[in-house]
Motif scaffolding. Structure first.
Motif, PDB file in Angstrom:
ATOM      1  N   HIS A   1       0.860  -1.195   0.101  1.00 14.56           N
ATOM      2  CA  HIS A   1       0.101   0.018   0.055  1.00 14.56           C
ATOM      3  C   HIS A   1       0.867   1.323   0.003  1.00 14.56           C
ATOM      4  N   ARG A   2       1.825   1.145   1.087  1.00  9.93           N
ATOM      5  CA  ARG A   2       2.659   2.365   0.797  1.00  9.93           C
ATOM      6  C   ARG A   2       3.531   2.481  -0.658  1.00  9.93           C
ATOM      7  N   ALA A   3       3.786   1.443  -1.077  1.00  8.11           N
ATOM      8  CA  ALA A   3       4.756   1.590  -2.482  1.00  8.11           C
ATOM      9  C   ALA A   3       3.456   2.137  -3.547  1.00  8.11           C
ATOM     10  N   ALA A   4       2.207   1.794  -3.497  1.00  2.54           N
ATOM     11  CA  ALA A   4       1.366   2.419  -4.458  1.00  2.54           C
ATOM     12  C   ALA A   4       0.985   3.718  -4.244  1.00  2.54           C
ATOM     13  N   THR A   5       0.733   4.302  -2.757  1.00  2.00           N
ATOM     14  CA  THR A   5       0.818   5.660  -2.601  1.00  2.00           C
ATOM     15  C   THR A   5       1.905   6.277  -2.989  1.00  2.00           C
ATOM     16  N   LYS A   6       2.938   6.161  -2.736  1.00  2.00           N
ATOM     17  CA  LYS A   6       4.327   6.926  -3.103  1.00  2.00           C
ATOM     18  C   LYS A   6       4.723   6.632  -4.406  1.00  2.00           C
ATOM     19  N   LYS A   7       4.081   5.618  -5.148  1.00  2.00           N
ATOM     20  CA  LYS A   7       4.759   5.361  -6.468  1.00  2.00           C
ATOM     21  C   LYS A   7       6.189   4.556  -6.513  1.00  2.00           C
ATOM     22  N   TYR A   8       6.454   4.049  -5.482  1.00  3.43           N
ATOM     23  CA  TYR A   8       7.704   3.532  -5.600  1.00  3.43           C
ATOM     24  C   TYR A   8       7.858   1.908  -5.856  1.00  3.43           C
ATOM     25  N   PRO A   9       8.705   1.576  -6.695  1.00  2.00           N
ATOM     26  CA  PRO A   9       8.799   0.180  -6.770  1.00  2.00           C
ATOM     27  C   PRO A   9       8.764  -0.667  -5.678  1.00  2.00           C
ATOM     28  N   PHE A  10       8.149  -1.900  -5.452  1.00  4.85           N
ATOM     29  CA  PHE A  10       8.150  -2.990  -4.427  1.00  4.85           C
ATOM     30  C   PHE A  10       9.067  -3.934  -4.862  1.00  4.85           C
ATOM     31  N   ILE A  11      10.267  -4.294  -3.808  1.00  3.41           N
ATOM     32  CA  ILE A  11      11.205  -5.369  -4.395  1.00  3.41           C
ATOM     33  C   ILE A  11      10.943  -6.257  -2.824  1.00  3.41           C
ATOM     34  N   LEU A  12      10.552  -7.646  -3.420  1.00  2.00           N
ATOM     35  CA  LEU A  12      10.253  -8.282  -2.461  1.00  2.00           C
ATOM     36  C   LEU A  12      10.934  -9.736  -2.233  1.00  2.00           C
ATOM     37  N   PHE A  13      11.641 -10.108  -1.305  1.00  2.00           N
ATOM     38  CA  PHE A  13      12.751 -11.222  -1.189  1.00  2.00           C
ATOM     39  C   PHE A  13      11.676 -12.252  -0.471  1.00  2.00           C
ATOM     40  N   SER A  14      11.424 -13.478  -1.026  1.00  2.00           N
ATOM     41  CA  SER A  14      10.733 -14.383  -0.494  1.00  2.00           C
ATOM     42  C   SER A  14      11.674 -15.627  -0.173  1.00  2.00           C
ATOM     43  N   ALA A  15      11.417 -16.116   1.104  1.00  2.00           N
ATOM     44  CA  ALA A  15      12.130 -17.376   1.713  1.00  2.00           C
ATOM     45  C   ALA A  15      11.305 -17.999   2.962  1.00  2.00           C
ATOM     46  N   SER A  16      10.571 -19.012   2.538  1.00  2.00           N
ATOM     47  CA  SER A  16       9.296 -19.220   3.368  1.00  2.00           C
ATOM     48  C   SER A  16       8.960 -20.859   2.996  1.00  2.00           C
ATOM     49  N   GLY A  17       8.635 -21.535   4.289  1.00  3.23           N
ATOM     50  CA  GLY A  17       7.902 -22.702   4.189  1.00  3.23           C
ATOM     51  C   GLY A  17       6.692 -22.683   4.046  1.00  3.23           C
ATOM     52  N   GLY A  18       5.770 -21.261   3.883  1.00  5.97           N
ATOM     53  CA  GLY A  18       4.520 -21.617   3.473  1.00  5.97           C
ATOM     54  C   GLY A  18       3.714 -20.786   4.699  1.00  5.97           C
ATOM     55  N   ALA A  19       2.337 -21.011   4.518  1.00  6.96           N
ATOM     56  CA  ALA A  19       1.566 -20.660   5.731  1.00  6.96           C
ATOM     57  C   ALA A  19       1.801 -21.033   6.947  1.00  6.96           C
ATOM     58  N   ARG A  20       1.655 -20.350   8.294  1.00  6.72           N
ATOM     59  CA  ARG A  20       1.855 -20.655   9.407  1.00  6.72           C
ATOM     60  C   ARG A  20       0.760 -21.420  10.140  1.00  6.72           C
ATOM     61  N   MET A  21       0.912 -22.761  10.215  1.00  4.28           N
ATOM     62  CA  MET A  21      -0.152 -23.471  10.777  1.00  4.28           C
ATOM     63  C   MET A  21      -0.513 -23.363  12.064  1.00  4.28           C
TER      64      MET A  21
END
Length: 288
Positions: free
Chosen positions: A149-169
Motif C-alpha cells: 500500500h505504501r509503494a502504491a501511494t508513493k509510486k515507489y517500486p516494491f522489491i520483495l525477497f521471499s524465503a518461506s516454508g508457507g503459511a503458518r499452521m
C-alpha cells in the motif's frame, strides 16, 4: 626433572572418532551441504555466502540481504513493532515465538522498509527463514500488505525477497487469509501501475509461492532455489509419476515460463538497479 626425562612414553595414540572428524567448530567453519567443501565462515560471508567450489547459495538473514542490496545507510524500517499473537492458544507457540525473537533479534519473519538501490527509491521486503522457517502468519501478511500500500501511494517500486516454508499452521485460517490479503494489496499496486519485483530464494514454498511471491511484474530467482507448492513426494503419489530430478528448482521453472530470470547472487544488485533504471523514467545519477 630427571625423572620426567626418562619417563616411559606411551605406545599408543588417540585416534579421533569418525563423528569427531565430522564435527565443525560452531561459528568458525562452514560445510557446504551440496559439495561438502569446508571453509571459513568469514571467507564465505565475503563471497556473499556463495560456495566458491560449487556455487551453492546459502540462506541469508534479512539484515544480511538488506546490507547486500540497499545503498549504505539508506534503509528505514516499517512496522518493526508488530508482533504475532496466539489466536488458537496453540501449544508452545508463544514460547517458540519468543525464542525466535531472541535468536534472530527480529520481531517477525519479514522485515519491510524503504530505501534506495543504486540511488533509486524503493519499498523493500525481506523474509527471514530463521524465524519460524519464514512462515507466513497474520503479521507477516499484514506487513507485506502495508508495504504494498505504501509503494502504491508513493509510486515507489516494491522489491520483495521471499524465503518461506508457507503459511503458518499455528494460526490456522488466519494465516491462509494472508494469501488473499497480500494478493489484493498487489492488485492495488497493479492498478496504480507501480512495479513489483519478486525475488524468490531458497526455499519459497507453500502458500507464499501460491500467492504474492509468484505475482511479480518481474519474477527473479537465485540459482538452484527450491520453489513450489506441495512437496515432491506428495505430488508423485498424487500423479503416480516420477518427477524430473530438477523439478521445483529455479532452473526448471525458468525453462517452463514461471520465472523471467535466474540471477547469481553476485549479480543480483546490479540486475535490480538495471530494472529500476528501466522503469524509473529518469537518468540514473550513478550512485551505486
Amino acid at each position: 626433572m630427571l625423572k620426567d626425562l626418562f619417563r616411559k612414553q606411551k605406545k599408543y595414540a588417540t585416534i579421533p572418532s569418525e563423528q569427531a572428524k565430522k564435527d565443525i567448530p560452531e561459528g568458525i567453519m562452514q560445510k557446504c551441504p551440496q559439495c561438502g567443501d569446508i571453509g571459513f565462515v568469514k571467507e564465505l560471508e565475503k563471497n556473499l555466502k556463495v560456495c566458491k567450489k560449487c556455487g551453492y547459495h546459502f540462506s541469508m538473514s534479512a539484515p544480511e540481504r538488506i546490507r547486500m542490496i540497499v545503498d549504505e545507510g539508506r534503509f528505514f524500517e516499517f512496522d518493526s513493532g508488530l508482533t504475532s499473537g496466539d489466536p488458537l492458544s496453540f501449544p508452545n507457540y508463544a514460547k517458540k515465538l519468543e525464542a525466535d525473537r531472541e535468536k534472530t533479534k527480529l520481531n517477525e519473519a519479514v522485515v519491510t522498509g524503504e530505501g534506495t538501490v543504486g540511488g533509486f527509491p524503493a519499498v523493500i521486503g525481506v523474509m527471514d527463514s530463521r524465524f519460524r522457517m519464514g512462515s507466513m502468519g497474520s503479521v507477516v501478511g499484514e506487513k507485506i500488505a502495508r508495504a504494498a500500500h505504501r509503494a502504491a501511494t508513493k509510486k515507489y517500486p516494491f522489491i520483495l525477497f521471499s524465503a518461506s516454508g508457507g503459511a503458518r499452521m499455528q494460526e490456522g485460517v488466519l494465516s491462509l487469509m494472508q494469501m488473499a490479503k497480500t494478493s489484493a494489496a498487489l492488485e492495488k499496486m497493479h492498478r496504480e501501475r507501480v512495479l513489483f519485483v519478486s525475488v524468490l530464494t531458497n526455499p519459497t514454498t507453500g502458500g507464499v509461492s501460491a500467492s504474492f511471491s509468484s505475482l511479480g511484474d518481474i519474477n527473479i530467482a537465485e540459482p538452484q532455489a527450491l520453489i513450489g507448492f506441495a512437496g515432491r513426494r506428495v505430488i508423485e503419489q498424487t500423479v503416480r509419476q516420477k518427477l524430473p530430478e530438477d523439478f521445483q528448482t529455479a532452473e526448471f521453472l525458468l525453462k517452463h515460463g514461471q520465472l523471467d530470470q535466474v540471477v547469481h547472487r553476485s549479480e543480483l544488485r546490479e540486475t535490480l538497479i538495471k530494472i529500476l533504471d528501466l522503469h524509473s523514467g529518469r537518468v540514473n545519477d550513478g550512485n551505486r
